[in-house]
Motif scaffolding. Structure first.
Motif: not given
Length: 306
Positions: A84-86, A91-93, A132-142, A198-207
């Motif tokens: 996550a730190e990398r 800084g890329r969303p 959780g660790r990626l949250l800032p750049i997840l939010i940045a990318g909506r 936060w502007g995320l679209t959180s969804v789930a799926a199964h195979p």
């Protein structure tokens, strides 16, 4: 929707996608589909050789694809932190996060380097920490965030008094709990994203019942006969990894999806068939248990979502 295929994926050019466990099975098929639609894809997994092989395969299928391997071992919260730190340093969303990696039905209880039960940690807890660790750049990318659950969630329950099965370990109930936790995480992340803007679209799926190497990688050398039998059964009642990946690819890319949706195959008992809406069992909709699971997960990982 009943005939939705990879040909229906909108152009993903300019978008960045991370897929965990993308060196084989559903993850590799998901990475192939996203790269084929123009997305830049990070193949996030623990095996360097398999990662390089996945890169080569994706480029052979889609010349010019933008794909790279990055190391993350979901059996180590330290590895999750480093990965996550990398991404945060770049800084890329992030536009798409597919939390796909998983293991199934280890015959004996095993612990990660952090002391957590292996299935719960690999399938769910590390994905919680990663998100959780990626949250800032997840939010940045909506971002579109996809949690890969399972029809096994139907028999699952969240054992709040012993989440890690210190007592009475049983391979399949532990697996079912981990996949129920993934579905509940998707739904709770949607609730919190809406509440906090936060502007995320959180969804789930199964195979459904997909013929992947998950069973072969799960039970281990002591249960090779069970793994072989399970693989044969999947081929009889289920479908291929490419077909099994379609619900999560749909969840990751189809326009006008709303947070909190769940996708799976449309055939009998959702075992196979074209992708579409999946059935969420009542226990997955328990917001009180989901909130308690979230709090426990923050304590176990040291990761908060702000």
């Amino acid at each position: 929707m009943a005939s939705w295929t990879t040909k229906d994926i909108p152009d993903q050019s300019g978008r960045l996608a991370i897929v965990t466990g993308a060196t084989g099975g559903l993850g590799l098929e998901t990475a192939l589909a996203l790269a084929g639609a123009g997305a830049e894809v990070i193949v996030a997994a623990r095996n360097l050789d398999k990662g390089r092989a996945a890169e080569t395969l994706i480029r052979s299928r889609h010349p010019g694809a933008r794909v790279r391997f990055d190391l993350v071992d979901l059996a180590s919260l330290g590895s999750v932190r480093d990965f996550a730190e990398r991404q945060l340093t770049s800084g890329r969303p992030i536009d798409i996060l597919v939390n796909n990696a998983g293991i199934m039905a280890l015959p004996q209880r095993e612990a990660t380097i952090d002391g957590h039960e292996m299935q719960f940690a690999t399938n769910y807890l590390s994905h919680f920490a990663l998100t959780g660790r990626l949250l800032p750049i997840l939010i940045a990318g909506r971002a579109r965030v996809v949690e890969v659950a399972s029809i096994a969630h139907r028999s699952g329950s969240i054992r709040l008094d012993d989440l890690e099965y210190v007592q009475g370990y049983k391979p399949w109930p532990v697996y079912a709990q981990s996949k129920l936790a993934m579905l509940m995480f998707a739904l709770e992340l949607d609730r919190r994203s809406k509440a906090k803007g936060w502007g995320l679209t959180s969804v789930a799926a199964h195979p459904g019942a997909a013929a992947t190497d998950l069973i072969a990688n799960g039970p281990g050398p002591g249960s090779r006969l069970m793994a072989w039998g399970g693989s044969i059964a999947l081929k009889l009642i289920g479908h291929s990894a490419a077909e099994g990946a379609l619900p999560q690819v749909m969840a990751a890319t189809m326009p006008s999806i709303s947070g909190g949706q769940y996708f799976g195959p449309q055939g009998l008992r959702e075992l196979k068939g074209p992708p579409g809406p999946g059935k969420i069992e009542p226990q997955a909709l328990d917001a009180d248990v989901a909130a308690q699971l979230w709090s426990r997960s923050e304590a176990m990982t040291g990761v908060t979502f702000g």
